[in-house]
Enzyme design. Sequence first.
Site, PDB file in Angstrom:
ATOM      1  N   THR A   1       0.930  -1.218   0.033  1.00  7.85           N
ATOM      2  CA  THR A   1      -0.113   0.082   0.151  1.00  7.85           C
ATOM      3  C   THR A   1       0.639   1.244   0.060  1.00  7.85           C
ATOM      4  OG1 THR A   1      -1.411   1.217   1.277  1.00  7.85           O
ATOM      5  CG2 THR A   1      -0.022  -0.215   2.496  1.00  7.85           C
ATOM      6  N   ASP A   2       0.259   2.271  -0.423  1.00  6.91           N
ATOM      7  CA  ASP A   2       0.956   3.455  -0.310  1.00  6.91           C
ATOM      8  C   ASP A   2       1.204   4.112   1.005  1.00  6.91           C
ATOM      9  OD1 ASP A   2      -1.603   4.116  -0.093  1.00  6.91           O
ATOM     10  OD2 ASP A   2      -1.813   5.676  -1.723  1.00  6.91           O
ATOM     11  N   GLU A   3       0.200   3.563   1.723  1.00  7.76           N
ATOM     12  CA  GLU A   3       0.208   4.144   3.331  1.00  7.76           C
ATOM     13  C   GLU A   3       1.719   3.869   4.176  1.00  7.76           C
ATOM     14  OE1 GLU A   3      -3.221   3.562   5.510  1.00  7.76           O
ATOM     15  OE2 GLU A   3      -4.501   3.165   3.832  1.00  7.76           O
TER      16      GLU A   3
ATOM     17  N   TYR B   1      -1.527  -0.531  11.262  1.00  5.00           N
ATOM     18  CA  TYR B   1      -1.819  -1.135   9.829  1.00  5.00           C
ATOM     19  C   TYR B   1      -0.681  -1.108   9.096  1.00  5.00           C
ATOM     20  CZ  TYR B   1      -3.262  -1.368   4.937  1.00  5.00           C
ATOM     21  OH  TYR B   1      -3.281  -1.549   3.642  1.00  5.00           O
TER      22      TYR B   1
ATOM     23  N   LYS C   1       2.506  -3.419   7.276  1.00  7.42           N
ATOM     24  CA  LYS C   1       2.594  -3.394   5.924  1.00  7.42           C
ATOM     25  C   LYS C   1       3.803  -3.139   5.412  1.00  7.42           C
ATOM     26  CE  LYS C   1       0.203  -4.877   3.035  1.00  7.42           C
ATOM     27  NZ  LYS C   1       0.354  -6.098   2.514  1.00  7.42           N
TER      28      LYS C   1
END
Length: 332
Positions: free
Chosen positions: A121-123, A148, A152
Amino acid sequence: MANILVTGGAGFIGSNFVHYLLDNTSHRVVVLDKMTYAANEKSLEGSDPERFELVRGDIADRDIVNSLVKDADAVVHYAAESHNDNSLSDPSPFIHTNLVGTFTLLEAVRAYNTRYHHISTDEVFGDLELDDPAKFTETTPYNPSSPYSSTKAGSDLLVRAWVRSFGIDATISNCSNNYGPYQHIEKFIPRQITNVLSGITPKLYGEGLNVRDWIHASDHSSAVHTILEKGAIGETYLIGANGEENNITVLRTILRLMGQPEDAFEHVVDRPGHDLRYAIDGSRLREELGWTPQFTNFEAGLADTIQWYTDHRNWWEPLKAEVEAKYAKAGQ
């Protein structure tokens, strides 16, 4: 490739990828999914039984993972705990699935010399200021802000270490925010669509100025397939469709497309530590691998998504009361 193992294939973006493979390739697909609340077997209905199999199991279970990986030509790892709010209330499932589960898969693909693609993810990059012209690239430093996104980020680093230390055949993709069919209605876009369809007032976190870079799940699927076939081993590719919009604009567009006044919503308490802005520079994927998205117009993609939820009430209606009760308890 003939046999593709898709972890988390009964979830949102995983099920979209399964349908993409079955509709656009001749591959056989095996899904390994723990079938948590975020998974839905109905999302896989209509899959060809001669080319598709669903296996219920935990990606952190070494025995079941090894038994499936040994017969796979490639593993595409979608399975993840991914809801930020849930990670703030209880981080432990995120540690188990996103870190221990990824480790278990990496050890299996190392043992059987299996091609591996890791969905991220870009997060993991943290966030950008609202007035910052920059976008995330493959070289942006990691700066996660929630349990989260930090798990990741950790799983991405495990993949890179296994490539360098053990020589596994792996690629990574970091994608922007997905929307489209089969997304759990706890998420922002489907929650607002199903609120309107249910006669419930839509909800907006805070002032709604947080910006996300939206991509339709079908475009994410085609990008992953492109990387699986053409990507350079050991490399990371960012997936985005230049779909930056802030939350209040997205909500107003949904309301307008559904024939509602654009101000027919209410503000609710914001999420703690809510990231300001995500933005993806996906030029490398386009220039090096020749990928292009289908939904280049975000409003057209939203209209497609609204139609899907309108036509598939039997998919989401059994979930609605429980989801809204959970949000109401949190004041959201």
